[in-house]
Design a protein around this motif. Structure first.
Motif, PDB file in Angstrom:
ATOM      1  N   GLN A 262       0.834  -1.200   0.000  1.00 29.25           N
ATOM      2  CA  GLN A 262       0.000   0.000   0.000  1.00 29.25           C
ATOM      3  C   GLN A 262       0.872   1.255   0.000  1.00 29.25           C
ATOM      4  OE1 GLN A 262      -3.312  -0.251  -0.283  1.00 29.25           O
ATOM      5  NE2 GLN A 262      -3.160  -2.466  -0.220  1.00 29.25           N
ATOM      6  N   ASP A 263       0.214   2.402  -0.178  1.00 30.61           N
ATOM      7  CA  ASP A 263       0.928   3.674  -0.071  1.00 30.61           C
ATOM      8  C   ASP A 263       0.045   4.682   0.660  1.00 30.61           C
ATOM      9  OD1 ASP A 263      -0.947   3.971  -2.034  1.00 30.61           O
ATOM     10  OD2 ASP A 263       0.361   4.997  -3.442  1.00 30.61           O
ATOM     11  N   GLY A 264       0.664   5.750   1.122  1.00 35.72           N
ATOM     12  CA  GLY A 264      -0.070   6.788   1.844  1.00 35.72           C
ATOM     13  C   GLY A 264      -0.507   6.314   3.213  1.00 35.72           C
TER      14      GLY A 264
ATOM     15  N   PHE B 220       0.440   2.832   6.567  1.00 31.80           N
ATOM     16  CA  PHE B 220       0.552   2.809   8.021  1.00 31.80           C
ATOM     17  C   PHE B 220      -0.571   2.010   8.662  1.00 31.80           C
ATOM     18  CE2 PHE B 220       2.991   6.569   6.857  1.00 31.80           C
ATOM     19  CZ  PHE B 220       4.158   6.309   7.545  1.00 31.80           C
ATOM     20  N   PHE B 221      -1.777   2.121   8.106  1.00 28.81           N
ATOM     21  CA  PHE B 221      -2.915   1.387   8.654  1.00 28.81           C
ATOM     22  C   PHE B 221      -2.709  -0.123   8.497  1.00 28.81           C
ATOM     23  CE2 PHE B 221      -7.250  -0.346   8.381  1.00 28.81           C
ATOM     24  CZ  PHE B 221      -7.718   0.062   9.612  1.00 28.81           C
ATOM     25  N   GLU B 222      -2.321  -0.540   7.283  1.00 26.51           N
ATOM     26  CA  GLU B 222      -2.101  -1.964   7.047  1.00 26.51           C
ATOM     27  C   GLU B 222      -0.906  -2.480   7.850  1.00 26.51           C
ATOM     28  OE1 GLU B 222      -1.891  -4.973   3.327  1.00 26.51           O
ATOM     29  OE2 GLU B 222      -0.522  -3.273   3.243  1.00 26.51           O
ATOM     30  N   ALA B 223       0.162  -1.685   7.903  1.00 25.64           N
ATOM     31  CA  ALA B 223       1.359  -2.108   8.644  1.00 25.64           C
ATOM     32  C   ALA B 223       1.049  -2.272  10.128  1.00 25.64           C
ATOM     33  CB  ALA B 223       2.482  -1.105   8.441  1.00 25.64           C
ATOM     34  N   PHE B 224       0.284  -1.352  10.704  1.00 28.77           N
ATOM     35  CA  PHE B 224      -0.025  -1.458  12.127  1.00 28.77           C
ATOM     36  C   PHE B 224      -1.045  -2.548  12.398  1.00 28.77           C
ATOM     37  CE2 PHE B 224      -2.591  -0.420  15.850  1.00 28.77           C
ATOM     38  CZ  PHE B 224      -1.599  -0.503  16.809  1.00 28.77           C
ATOM     39  N   LEU B 225      -2.157  -2.541  11.662  1.00 28.49           N
ATOM     40  CA  LEU B 225      -3.242  -3.471  11.961  1.00 28.49           C
ATOM     41  C   LEU B 225      -2.893  -4.907  11.592  1.00 28.49           C
ATOM     42  CD1 LEU B 225      -6.110  -3.675  13.038  1.00 28.49           C
ATOM     43  CD2 LEU B 225      -6.922  -3.403  10.714  1.00 28.49           C
TER      44      LEU B 225
END
Length: 93
Positions: free
Chosen positions: A58-60, A64-69
């Motif tokens: 992903q980007d943007g 961060f959402f995908e990396a954290f969740l």
């Protein structure tokens, strides 16, 4: 899967540092051995998040959402759960 043995080794290191008789920084931060699991969860979530930042497609803000969740919270928590339960099972026998 690399987080499971890593968590096991870090957990044994932290436990040895907390149980030891000399005064060190880990012993001042972690007062009891029951708190080690929480510290391991935090370490795994942070490491999972950092790995997610590297491997996410992903980007943007979705990065961060995908990396954290996905990577941090889910993978990190599952790896820590498995590592701590395996340690308890091995210690039990």
């Amino acid at each position: 899967l690399i987080l499971i043995p890593f968590t096991w080794v870090v957990g044994k290191f932290i436990k040895k540092a907390v149980v030891s008789s000399n005064s060190n920084i880990l012993k001042r931060i972690i007062k009891e051995t029951q708190s080690i699991t929480g510290v391991l969860y935090l370490i795994d979530v942070i490491l999972g998040f950092l790995l997610g930042l590297l491997y996410s497609s992903q980007d943007g803000w979705k990065l961060f959402f995908e990396a954290f969740l996905l990577y941090g919270f889910i993978h990190g928590a599952v790896c820590c759960f498995i590592a701590t339960k395996l340690y308890d099972k091995v210690r039990e026998e």
